[in-house]
Design an enzyme around this catalytic site. Structure first.
Site, PDB file in Angstrom:
ATOM      1  N   ASP A 143      36.468  41.867  42.801  1.00  0.00           N
ATOM      2  CA  ASP A 143      35.131  40.526  42.462  1.00  0.00           C
ATOM      3  C   ASP A 143      33.800  40.973  43.032  1.00  0.00           C
ATOM      4  OD1 ASP A 143      35.529  37.521  42.132  1.00  0.00           O
ATOM      5  OD2 ASP A 143      34.817  37.127  44.177  1.00  0.00           O
TER       6      ASP A 143
ATOM      7  N   GLU B 254      46.688  57.717  47.678  1.00  0.00           N
ATOM      8  CA  GLU B 254      48.131  57.429  48.104  1.00  0.00           C
ATOM      9  C   GLU B 254      49.181  57.666  47.273  1.00  0.00           C
ATOM     10  OE1 GLU B 254      47.579  54.801  51.750  1.00  0.00           O
ATOM     11  OE2 GLU B 254      45.774  56.073  52.468  1.00  0.00           O
TER      12      GLU B 254
HETATM   13  C1  GLC Z   1      33.566  35.947  40.863  1.00  0.00           C
HETATM   14  C2  GLC Z   1      34.065  35.476  40.048  1.00  0.00           C
HETATM   15  C3  GLC Z   1      33.983  33.840  39.955  1.00  0.00           C
HETATM   16  C4  GLC Z   1      33.828  33.387  41.391  1.00  0.00           C
HETATM   17  C5  GLC Z   1      32.731  34.117  42.051  1.00  0.00           C
HETATM   18  C6  GLC Z   1      33.122  34.179  43.484  1.00  0.00           C
HETATM   19  O1  GLC Z   1      32.277  36.324  40.000  1.00  0.00           O
HETATM   20  O2  GLC Z   1      34.650  35.925  38.738  1.00  0.00           O
HETATM   21  O3  GLC Z   1      35.070  33.160  39.306  1.00  0.00           O
HETATM   22  O4  GLC Z   1      33.789  32.036  41.256  1.00  0.00           O
HETATM   23  O5  GLC Z   1      32.716  35.683  41.629  1.00  0.00           O
HETATM   24  O6  GLC Z   1      34.266  34.669  43.857  1.00  0.00           O
END
Ligand code: GLC
Length: 559
Positions: A214, A263
């Site tokens: 993310d 790993e």
């Molecule tokens: C990314 C995710 C989104 C979230 C953001 C903060 O863009 O896809 O859904 O709100 O990160 O974590």
């Protein structure tokens, strides 16, 4: 290829499984609810394994299922190494992985390293420990400005709108790129780095095959004083030295992660969610010494336009040649308006896809949306994507042709971006996160025993999985057939364009002779003798109708 051979190919532990995989994104809280609390869960996923297998995908990617107060749909993680009790247990998770693996489906999980939830024990500790403590050093705490520190350290705004700083009881401020409940971690802190290695090993040891990272481009920061103003910040190029975004030093983290991935046998994979300024910047995340793959959102923000598609495809294939990675194709995910709706939006300045800060505005009022055209174009674009070299990420519900749901009242909405404005203006992202309709009747259309956590509109009945499974002309039947054929026809990772004499028709061939023809226009495109070799999509009088795609395979390619 016989069925037995197909299964063998699918489950073979080849290290390169991800290169041309069709990955299906599950948003767990909206997929299937087994325990009847209105929230989807892990046993719910397990109960739909037959559906996933029949769909013909190679892997699932699970959006966060960790303990969370749901301030941001689960992207506010309170514990990275557990399952939200409302969604099940670690044992349920293990059982799910075992069953998916037995069906030849790999498992990718979401890792959210930029920020924790404010309920994470580290943040609670930081609040209790007070200024100057080691616990606060895991986050980004600063003194405020003004006589009594009553003003935030800077005028920066968060991605979700409002100030990027929040004041705590003792007067210090902490930094949050996203919601107030998502304090950013301090990646200069070795303890933070070490802890994520533990998390990666924790899930890898449980048999997880890969990770989706993310906001991979935001972890490292240069917050040395004096901090720039918002206007100054906005003027700094995002080319590696920006204080907050896409810094070159973030790749030191991913090099360390790569050593952990390697790993394992086969090595664990990773795909970066990195909204960066150029394909070249994106390539750094996709390098073999780093995460290995990065989302390419170029088609997701493109209009339904032949020239735009061709340029994007050519650029990204060239890019993946230089990194050695494979590219990724995406039209929908949990953050954007579903593509069946997007492609039916009325043209704005000649484009059907909004641009700039507006393009993600989800749902919207019904006026002016041509849903039939949207779905027709969505089919055409998806079949084109599935014919391209590289991997394709599909978002739950698109295989049903689901439209964005606009009918959610402000009281029922959950997405923080709806309440805070910010870059995701408009209705926010709830409209693409409404729980799936599995059956045309029954409570919550078969999602669970009770009403779903986001309201499902009455028109969901027509899109229910059971209705579509019984209809050979449905979107679901089309996806199943496309994914089945894709496995049979899959070829080396390259393509050759075939000139069509039409600016609005794209045609390409893969090295084994598999061809894809997409007519972006409205005039039929005549296929001549090749019409007899069409294996997917409908031809009409030997021609590809407007806004549609066909696949062509010479006799012999399908055994
Ligand atoms: C990314 C995710 C989104 C979230 C953001 C903060 O863009 O896809 O859904 O709100 O990160 O974590």
């Amino acid at each position: 290829m016989t069925d037995a051979l197909l299964v063998e190919t699918r489950t073979a532990d080849t290290a390169a499984w991800w290169r041309q995989a069709a990955v299906y994104q599950i948003y767990p809280r909206s997929f299937a609810d087994a325990n009847g609390d209105g929230l989807g869960d892990i046993p719910g996923i397990l109960s739909r394994v037959d559906y996933l297998e029949k769909l013909g995908i190679d892997a699932v990617w699970l959006s966060p299922f960790y303990p969370s107060a749901l301030a941001d749909g689960g992207y506010d993680v309170a514990d990275y190494r557990d399952v939200d009790p409302r969604l099940g247990t670690l044992e349920d998770f293990d059982a799910m992985v075992a069953v998916l693996h037995a069906r030849g489906i790999r498992v990718v999980v979401d890792i959210v390293p930029n920020h924790t939830s404010d309920l994470h024990e580290w943040f609670q500790e930081a609040l209790a420990a007070g200024r100057g403590s080691a616990a606060r050093e895991r986050f980004i705490f600063r003194e405020g400005k003004g006589e009594n520190g009553e003003l935030p350290p800077t005028d920066w705004v968060s991605v979700f709108g409002g100030s990027a700083w929040e004041r705590v009881e003792d007067g210090q401020w902490y930094f949050h790129n996203f919601a107030v409940e998502q304090p950013d971690l301090n990646w200069d802190n070795p303890e933070v780095r070490e802890d994520f290695l533990t998390t990666l090993r924790f899930w890898s040891d449980r048999g997880v095959d890969g990770f989706r990272i993310d906001v991979a481009h935001m972890l490292t920061k240069d917050l040395s004083e004096p901090l720039p103003s918002r206007a100054e910040l906005d003027a700094i190029p995002r080319d590696g030295n920006h204080p907050l975004i896409d810094r070159d030093d973030v790749h030191e983290i991913y090099a360390e992660w790569r050593r952990v991935f390697d790993e394992y046998d086969p090595p664990r994979t990773a795909v970066a969610e990195a909204w960066v300024s150029t394909p070249e910047r994106r390539a750094k995340y996709a390098s073999a010494e780093g995460l290995g793959q990065a989302f390419n959102f170029d088609l997701l923000v493109a209009d339904f336009d032949a020239e735009e598609f061709r340029t994007i495809i050519a650029d990204n294939l060239a890019q993946s040649d230089t990194t050695g990675s494979s590219t990724t194709w995406v039209l929908s995910n949990h953050d954007v308006t579903r593509h069946a709706t997007r492609y039916g939006l009325p043209a704005l300045n000649g484009r059907h896809v909004k641009q700039g800060t507006e393009w993600v505005a989800a749902g919207g009022p019904d006026e002016g949306i041509d849903r039939e055209q949207g779905l027709r174009r969505a089919h055409a674009a998806t079949l084109l994507l599935l014919g391209l070299p590289g991997s394709t990420y599909l978002y739950q519900g698109e295989e049903l042709g689901l439209q964005e749901v606009a009918e959610i009242t402000p009281e029922e909405r959950q997405d923080p971006t709806f309440f805070r404005g910010g870059e995701f203006d408009g209705l926010g992202r709830d409209g693409c996160r409404v729980p799936l309709p599995w059956t045309a009747s029954g409570p919550s259309f078969g999602f669970g025993a009770v009403e779903a956590h986001l309201p499902q509109p009455a028109w969901f009945a027509a899109f229910a999985a059971d209705v579509e499974a019984a209809d050979p002309s449905s979107t679901l039947s089309l996806y199943r057939e496309a994914l089945r054929l894709r496995r049979v026809l899959q070829a080396d990772e390259s393509l050759q364009w075939i000139e069509t004499g039409r600016a609005d028709v794209l045609r390409f061939a893969r090295p084994n002779g598999w061809q894809v023809v997409t007519n972006f226009g409205t005039e039929p495109f005549d296929l001549g003798a090749d019409a007899t070799d069409v294996v997917l999509g409908a031809v009409d009088g030997g021609a590809v109708p407007g806004e549609s795609t066909v696949w062509i395979a010479p006799a012999g390619l399908i055994g």
